[in-house]
Design an enzyme around this catalytic site. Structure first.
Site, PDB file in Angstrom:
ATOM      1  N   HIS A   1      -0.162   7.125  11.475  1.00  0.00           N
ATOM      2  CA  HIS A   1      -1.204   8.159  11.571  1.00  0.00           C
ATOM      3  C   HIS A   1      -2.351   7.750  12.485  1.00  0.00           C
ATOM      4  O   HIS A   1      -2.791   6.598  12.507  1.00  0.00           O
ATOM      5  CB  HIS A   1      -1.688   8.605  10.193  1.00  0.00           C
ATOM      6  CG  HIS A   1      -2.465   7.617   9.379  1.00  0.00           C
ATOM      7  ND1 HIS A   1      -3.834   7.530   9.453  1.00  0.00           N
ATOM      8  CD2 HIS A   1      -2.099   6.707   8.451  1.00  0.00           C
ATOM      9  CE1 HIS A   1      -4.268   6.611   8.595  1.00  0.00           C
ATOM     10  NE2 HIS A   1      -3.235   6.086   7.980  1.00  0.00           N
TER      11      HIS A   1
ATOM     12  N   GLU B   1      -3.573  12.201   7.876  1.00  0.00           N
ATOM     13  CA  GLU B   1      -2.957  11.442   6.773  1.00  0.00           C
ATOM     14  C   GLU B   1      -3.952  11.180   5.664  1.00  0.00           C
ATOM     15  O   GLU B   1      -3.632  11.236   4.483  1.00  0.00           O
ATOM     16  CB  GLU B   1      -2.384  10.129   7.315  1.00  0.00           C
ATOM     17  CG  GLU B   1      -1.502   9.372   6.316  1.00  0.00           C
ATOM     18  CD  GLU B   1      -2.261   8.400   5.417  1.00  0.00           C
ATOM     19  OE1 GLU B   1      -1.651   7.882   4.466  1.00  0.00           O
ATOM     20  OE2 GLU B   1      -3.468   8.169   5.633  1.00  0.00           O
ATOM     21  N   GLU B   2      -5.182  10.863   6.074  1.00  0.00           N
ATOM     22  CA  GLU B   2      -6.182  10.409   5.096  1.00  0.00           C
ATOM     23  C   GLU B   2      -6.651  11.520   4.160  1.00  0.00           C
ATOM     24  O   GLU B   2      -7.361  11.256   3.200  1.00  0.00           O
ATOM     25  CB  GLU B   2      -7.397   9.797   5.835  1.00  0.00           C
ATOM     26  CG  GLU B   2      -7.071   8.507   6.596  1.00  0.00           C
ATOM     27  CD  GLU B   2      -6.851   7.293   5.694  1.00  0.00           C
ATOM     28  OE1 GLU B   2      -6.978   7.431   4.464  1.00  0.00           O
ATOM     29  OE2 GLU B   2      -6.549   6.217   6.230  1.00  0.00           O
TER      30      GLU B   2
ATOM     31  N   ASP C   1      -6.668   0.871   9.863  1.00  0.00           N
ATOM     32  CA  ASP C   1      -5.901   1.864   9.099  1.00  0.00           C
ATOM     33  C   ASP C   1      -6.125   3.205   9.796  1.00  0.00           C
ATOM     34  O   ASP C   1      -7.150   3.822   9.593  1.00  0.00           O
ATOM     35  CB  ASP C   1      -6.395   1.887   7.654  1.00  0.00           C
ATOM     36  CG  ASP C   1      -5.754   2.977   6.833  1.00  0.00           C
ATOM     37  OD1 ASP C   1      -4.811   3.620   7.305  1.00  0.00           O
ATOM     38  OD2 ASP C   1      -6.219   3.206   5.696  1.00  0.00           O
TER      39      ASP C   1
ATOM     40  N   HIS D   1     -10.477   0.008   4.356  1.00  0.00           N
ATOM     41  CA  HIS D   1     -11.432   1.126   4.367  1.00  0.00           C
ATOM     42  C   HIS D   1     -12.874   0.653   4.542  1.00  0.00           C
ATOM     43  O   HIS D   1     -13.813   1.271   4.040  1.00  0.00           O
ATOM     44  CB  HIS D   1     -11.271   2.046   3.145  1.00  0.00           C
ATOM     45  CG  HIS D   1     -10.094   2.985   3.290  1.00  0.00           C
ATOM     46  ND1 HIS D   1      -9.946   4.143   2.561  1.00  0.00           N
ATOM     47  CD2 HIS D   1      -9.001   2.927   4.094  1.00  0.00           C
ATOM     48  CE1 HIS D   1      -8.820   4.750   2.909  1.00  0.00           C
ATOM     49  NE2 HIS D   1      -8.228   4.022   3.831  1.00  0.00           N
TER      50      HIS D   1
HETATM   51 ZN   LIG Z   1      -3.436   4.599   6.416  1.00  0.00          ZN
END
Ligand SMILES: [Zn+2]
Length: 352
Positions: free
Chosen positions: A65, A208-209, A178, A319
């Site tokens: 992603h 995606e998130e 990420d 994150h």
């Molecule tokens: Zn991810």
């Protein structure tokens, strides 16, 4: 072929929240060069690159992603301070005293400061100091007159965290690893894939998130036989967390996911990847993640069901803007994915 860490730096430092992945997509297209000649972009913004393989071979969708967690402007007050709506899961404890970029449509990007509206330590009471503010209490200060802010900033403008990428030798650290690290693994694999043993649909997915939304529609369009998601996972091998909660360890290789809360990987795919890793001498570990999900969750439950697995890049400080990954793990992910897509039979279920 050397690994292109300058590309990883550019991927990390490029901004793109769910629904606003256009700059990341342009960078990936550019990095792929001729490989992206026949690439297509669908209505959700997914970038889809298909590679031919033997006509009767399975079609493998590999998804990484492009979006990062971020914000949009929700409110501009009379003094020109901005309030934010998050797109994706933030821990507010990681948001104090940060620089942000507000992406305005007509004025261009503007730098600002993100901090909660709380008293500095010099004037805070003991009670004040115990409170953890909610995201609602954080404001962006652009340091501009209110009328300038109101003229330039529109409700819905993208706001991203600012953090330079650093290469510390064995590890790298930066924002949005990420899942720009997954995008990097996919680009690096496509560059190395000289003779695929399967048909490949490489999908650089969106949103995606906020619930795997780009993978839901692209899996429907691509109609794969097998799905592989590339994403980050927890490496909590750091002080303060018991060893049994580490999930993975930094530097011990690419993680083959057994389960998270979006998927239980097909056991034969976990075994096939593990066997390949052993045969090729690729550093690997196994991952059982209590909570979290990847694009594999969307691919696996598309149509009548698709055998799916995730290859994860172990990441410390997930994150946050200082996500830390080991080069050894990233290179192992490229090696294992390249081997998987190049080995006849690896992506076919065992005969019953
Ligand atoms: Zn991810």
């Amino acid at each position: 072929m050397n690994h292109d860490y300058d590309l990883l730096r550019r991927l990390s430092e490029t901004d793109g929240i769910p629904g606003r992945e256009e700059a990341v997509r342009a960078l990936i297209r550019d990095a792929l060069g001729g490989l992206a000649a026949d690439a297509r972009v669908d209505a959700m913004g997914n970038l889809i690159v298909e590679l031919d393989g033997p006509a009767d071979a399975p079609l493998v969708m590999v998804s990484a992603h492009m979006d990062e967690i971020g914000f949009v402007v929700r409110h501009v007050d009379d003094k020109g301070f901005l309030r934010l709506q998050n797109h994706g899961g933030f821990d507010v404890r990681n948001l104090f005293a940060r620089h942000v970029r507000v992406h305005t449509r007509h004025g261009g990007p503007r730098l600002g400061v993100l901090n909660p509206g709380v008293k500095p330590v010099h004037i805070a009471t003991p009670e004040d100091r115990k409170k953890v503010p909610t995201l609602d209490e954080f404001v962006v200060d652009l340091g501009l007159p209110a009328e300038t802010v109101r003229a330039e900033v529109r409700i819905g403008d993208m706001v991203t965290l600012v953090q330079p990428f650093v290469d510390l030798g064995d590890v790298v650290s930066g924002k949005a690893m990420d899942d720009r690290s997954g995008c990097w693994v996919l680009v690096e694999t496509l560059r190395r894939l000289t003779a695929p043993a399967v048909r490949v649909a490489a999908v650089f997915s969106t949103q995606e998130e906020v619930g795997l939304r780009g993978a839901i529609t692209s899996a429907f369009a691509v109609q794969p036989d097998v799905g592989v998601a590339l994403d980050t996972t927890l490496a909590v091998d750091t002080p303060g967390t018991p060893e049994h909660l580490a999930v993975t360890r930094l530097g011990e290789g690419v993680a083959i996911k057994v389960r998270d809360s979006s998927t239980i990987s097909q056991a034969w795919l976990v075994d096939a990847l593990a066997d390949l890793a052993v045969a090729e001498g690729i550093a690997h570990q196994f991952e059982v993640l209590p909570l979290g999900g990847t694009d594999a969750g969307a691919i696996q439950r598309s149509r009548g069901g698709v055998a799916s697995v995730t290859l994860s890049n172990p990441s410390r400080y997930v994150h946050t803007v200082v996500e830390m990954l080991a080069k050894r793990d990233l290179e192992a992910a490229v090696a294992l994915l390249t081997a998987f897509l190049s080995t006849a039979g690896a992506a076919s279920p065992p005969k019953a």
